[in-house]
Write an enzyme that holds these catalytic residues in place. Structure first.
Site, PDB file in Angstrom:
ATOM      1  N   GLU A 317      43.634  43.569  32.435  1.00 51.87           N
ATOM      2  CA  GLU A 317      42.874  44.807  32.265  1.00 51.87           C
ATOM      3  C   GLU A 317      43.633  45.821  31.411  1.00 51.87           C
ATOM      4  OE1 GLU A 317      41.806  45.893  36.352  1.00 51.87           O
ATOM      5  OE2 GLU A 317      40.016  44.647  36.163  1.00 51.87           O
ATOM      6  N   ASP A 391      37.394  39.462  42.625  1.00 50.42           N
ATOM      7  CA  ASP A 391      37.973  40.790  42.820  1.00 50.42           C
ATOM      8  C   ASP A 391      37.476  41.469  44.092  1.00 50.42           C
ATOM      9  OD1 ASP A 391      39.326  43.120  42.435  1.00 50.42           O
ATOM     10  OD2 ASP A 391      38.061  43.857  40.795  1.00 50.42           O
ATOM     11  N   GLU A 419      36.627  49.363  47.972  1.00 50.52           N
ATOM     12  CA  GLU A 419      36.087  49.574  46.630  1.00 50.52           C
ATOM     13  C   GLU A 419      34.689  48.982  46.482  1.00 50.52           C
ATOM     14  OE1 GLU A 419      38.592  47.866  43.605  1.00 50.52           O
ATOM     15  OE2 GLU A 419      37.120  48.188  42.026  1.00 50.52           O
TER      16      GLU A 419
HETATM   17  C1  GCV Z   1      44.301  48.746  39.999  1.00 50.87           C
HETATM   18  C2  GCV Z   1      39.873  45.935  40.054  1.00 50.87           C
HETATM   19  C3  GCV Z   1      39.772  47.413  40.289  1.00 50.87           C
HETATM   20  C4  GCV Z   1      40.827  48.159  39.511  1.00 50.87           C
HETATM   21  C5  GCV Z   1      42.198  47.609  39.910  1.00 50.87           C
HETATM   22  C6  GCV Z   1      42.214  46.112  39.619  1.00 50.87           C
HETATM   23  C7  GCV Z   1      43.505  45.460  40.038  1.00 50.87           C
HETATM   24  O1  GCV Z   1      39.534  45.624  38.752  1.00 50.87           O
HETATM   25  O2  GCV Z   1      38.489  47.849  39.928  1.00 50.87           O
HETATM   26  O3  GCV Z   1      40.729  49.526  39.813  1.00 50.87           O
HETATM   27  O4  GCV Z   1      43.227  48.258  39.225  1.00 50.87           O
HETATM   28  O5  GCV Z   1      41.174  45.493  40.336  1.00 50.87           O
HETATM   29  O6  GCV Z   1      43.527  44.928  41.125  1.00 50.87           O
HETATM   30  O7  GCV Z   1      44.458  45.496  39.286  1.00 50.87           O
END
Ligand code: GCV
Length: 726
Positions: A317, A391, A419
């Site tokens: 990411e 995720d 989340e």
């Molecule tokens: C910390 C998901 C979440 C992100 C998070 C990522 C990760 O994509 O939406 O906010 O980033 O996981 O675990 O690195």
């Protein structure tokens, strides 16, 4: 006249005094959730009377010289005093019946003489025993280390909180997993990524000078459930966390945590040598980069001698990583591991990776990247793997990496913050989800090769073992945004210590500690908790669907989204619904993600009839008229599940209302209000999802099913620019 006035003022004074006392009483008894499971409210009279003769004196040899032993003494005095209304007398030696002796064989000749089975306890385990010493009966808490004594003492307090008998006690307990960590996704500006309980508890600006008493309470709460480490900062890390200024701040926190057995870890940004070190590269092969990390490690250990190590999110990411220089994840991890090794630190290298422009099914990418590297990681590296391959969805199959890397220690990453399960406002007890994953059988070494055995090291003989939970903690008075969210932090800690614990057992303990042991309360609230996670699955992502949340903030439904730059950011990528059917084909005819699992699991997941309906559409793309176990076709079943989820939330609200007389006002009201939000949002999820999938399937609603309240255009147009945690 004047006597009338004085009578009036006397009456006013009386009323004022009465109101003041009432207010005071209300404040004293106020239950705002701050105390978590360190809630030491007086037990029922009968329980208090039973315990009193057994808790007369407290003997903790060596207490004067140790901060951990002092913390134990303070906690026991406070806890026992609160629970039974009379603190034990702190004594230097056993003086009569009803003693509690907290000592290691090293600190007490009596314990040495008792020759107890201490070997199996290891560094952190403990024994709690009813014992007779010097002609007196009492309770012994013993361990090989002060940390063991700490955990044992918290266990003793828990026995009182859950109203267990102290008579005939013989408890032996040691953690199955070595690193039991919280991961904070907290930023230096006090925002919390995916945090829904207010700002970060770390007041970076005022550290190290101002030490909020919350830091100590945080450490107490974690020690009470066996958590022994914390990563302070977000994995999407700022390199500034590694500058001397911020290391001084971290060191001040480490000092607070130390007596409670909590080691500090930091998320490290891979490109830190460039960003704060002035180097031109962060390439693991560069000697200058290697030296930079060694110096950084030295600098950290000077300030924090028991520093635990680094957590790293790399090449994921948009985060920098070794692949930016053509190096592997193993080369990147080993670079940091070698800098930490002389000091005894570890690297937790995250396997949450998926690449821009990689057309491979996202669910397969981490395995494809990491499994070929098995055996290439240094001894002090542990690879941190999310529970499922995508995720933190409401339901995912276990991650195929578990069991697939016999030469590499793997640790579990769960998300405690919700989340994808309704933020802090929805009630979803995650114990059943953790249990489902931990008990899943990977079959890596034949039947019984559970995920638990992978992460506790027993399957492949790993010594370095770990489990992490992404924290749901913030500045909110109740720490987690709601009373019931605290249960998720609690169950994470308890299962990290003992992954075999049942979610229901932990929930019962938590309810007793948090509310009371009233049987009606326990039965009603337990029902709510145990049904809650499946309810969320049903009204958000039933039948193995995943990632249908709105873009970015993940608040509310967005199954229609299909125009984002990266394919795997789009819900449409995951559900693949069209006129003919729905679901992601991960069989050999599709992405073949099933092949990443061990043989019997492959066969199960690849079979439409054996995979189980809870994961059906995760692995299979099926026609709308596919016949389900219920006799309904797939379309009807999908609608049925959405309805079932909503109905469950309505039932949870009704059940909670019935508990009103048994719960204190403040916590009852807050929960009731949040359940109302949850019902409204479950209905929104149900209506929006049905409206969308019906627009795609072009099928009529089954008889008797209520149509969505609004048309699809309405749901699609909703926007939420100020959602928290984003
Ligand atoms: C910390 C998901 C979440 C992100 C998070 C990522 C990760 O994509 O939406 O906010 O980033 O996981 O675990 O690195």
């Amino acid at each position: 006249m004047s006597s009338d006035v004085s009578c009036l003022s006397r009456n006013l004074l009386l009323v004022a005094t009465f109101l003041y006392s009432a207010l005071l009483a209300a404040t004293v008894n106020a239950e705002d959730g701050y105390d978590l499971w360190l809630r030491y409210q007086p037990l029922e009279v009968e329980a208090r009377d039973n315990y009193r003769p057994q808790l007369r004196q407290l003997v903790i040899p060596g207490r004067e010289d140790s901060r951990t032993l002092q913390a134990i003494g303070d906690e026991l005095l406070r806890g026992v005093g609160g629970l039974i209304g009379r603190a034990p007398e702190m004594a230097s030696r056993i003086r009569g019946d009803g003693f509690v002796l907290v000592a290691t064989p090293g600190s007490s000749a009596d314990v040495r003489a008792a020759q107890l089975p201490m070997d199996a306890l290891g560094e952190e385990g403990y024994l709690i025993r009813a014992i007779s010493l010097r002609g007196h009966t009492g309770t012994l808490v013993t361990a090989n280390s002060e940390r063991g004594l700490l955990y044992g003492s918290f266990h003793l307090l828990r026995l009182l909180q859950t109203r267990d008998a102290l008579v005939g006690l013989d408890i032996s307990s040691s953690p199955r997993i070595g690193l039991r960590l919280l991961n904070h996704w907290d930023n230096l500006d006090r925002s919390v990524e995916r945090g829904y309980a207010g700002q970060s508890i770390w007041d970076w600006w005022n550290l190290p000078d101002v030490l909020d008493p919350r830091y100590t309470d945080y450490a107490r709460a974690n020690a009470a459930i066996g958590i022994n480490g914390t990563v302070l900062n977000n994995v999407n890390a700022s390199a500034d966390s590694l500058t001397p200024r911020y290391l001084d701040k971290a060191a001040a926190l480490a000092e607070v945590f130390r007596p409670y057995g909590i080691r500090m870890y930091l998320s490290a940004r891979f490109s830190a040598p460039v960003e704060i070190g002035g180097l031109e590269t962060a390439d693991p092969q560069s000697p200058a980069v290697q030296r930079w990390w060694q110096h950084k490690a030295d600098e950290i250990y000077q300030r924090i001698p028991d520093f635990g190590g680094f957590l790293v999110k790399a090449n994921s990411e948009g985060q920098p990583g070794p692949q930016d220089y053509g190096r592997s994840h193993a080369e990147g991890a080993n670079l940091l591991a070698r800098a930490l090794a002389p000091h005894g630190g570890v690297v937790m290298w995250r396997a949450f990776v998926y690449q821009q422009d990689n057309p491979e099914d996202r669910a397969k990418q981490a395995y494809s990247d990491f499994v070929p590297l098995d055996g290439q990681f240094d001894d002090n590296v542990i690879v941190q793997v999310k529970n499922g391959p995508i995720d933190f969805q409401p339901r995912e199959p276990f991650h195929p990496m578990f069991g697939a890397m016999p030469k590499t220690p793997l640790m579990m990453e769960f998300q405690i913050t919700k989340e994808y399960l309704g933020f802090a406002s929805h009630l979803a007890y995650l114990g059943p989800m953790y249990e489902e994953v931990l008990r899943a059988d990977t079959f890596a070494e034949g039947p019984g090769s559970t995920v638990t055995k992978v992460i506790d090291g027993s399957l492949h003989g790993q010594r370095l073992t770990g489990i992490a939970g992404v924290a749901n903690i913030g500045r909110d008075r109740d720490w987690s945004g709601s009373t019931f969210n605290q249960a998720n932090w609690y169950v994470f800690g308890r299962m990290a210590w003992n992954p075999d614990l049942a979610a229901a057992t932990v929930a019962r303990d938590w309810l007793k500690i948090t509310f009371s042991d009233n049987p009606e309360l326990l039965a009603g609230a337990l029902d709510i908790m145990l049904a809650s996670r499946q309810a969320v699955v049903d009204y958000m992502t039933p039948l193995g669907l995943a990632h249908l949340m709105a873009t970015g903030h993940h608040y509310g439904p967005g199954p229609w989204v299909s125009d984002l730059a990266r394919p795997e950011w789009n819900p449409a990528y995951y559900h693949r619904a069209d006129r003919n059917g729905i679901g992601f084909d991960r069989t050999a005819e599709g992405s073949n993600a099933v092949a990443q699992y061990a043989t019997p699991v492959v066969e199960k997941f690849a079979s439409r009839s054996r995979v189980g309906e809870d994961l059906l559409l995760w692995f299979h793309h099926l026609p709308w008229d596919h016949r389900m176990n219920s006799g309904r076709d797939l379309w009807e079943e999908l609608v049925y599940r959405y309805d079932r989820g909503l109905a469950e939330v309505q039932e949870m609200r009704t059940q909670w209302q019935a508990l009103a007389p048994l719960v204190d006002r403040e916590r009852f009201d807050k929960t009731a209000r949040l359940l109302a939000v949850q019902e409204r949002e479950a209905k929104w999820w149900r209506d929006a999802s049905i409206a969308y999938f019906q627009s795609v399937s072009a099928r009529p609603l089954p008889d008797g099913v209520a149509p969505p309240a609004r048309d699809l255009a309405y749901y699609r147009a909703l926007e939420f620019p100020w959602t928290p945690g984003h």
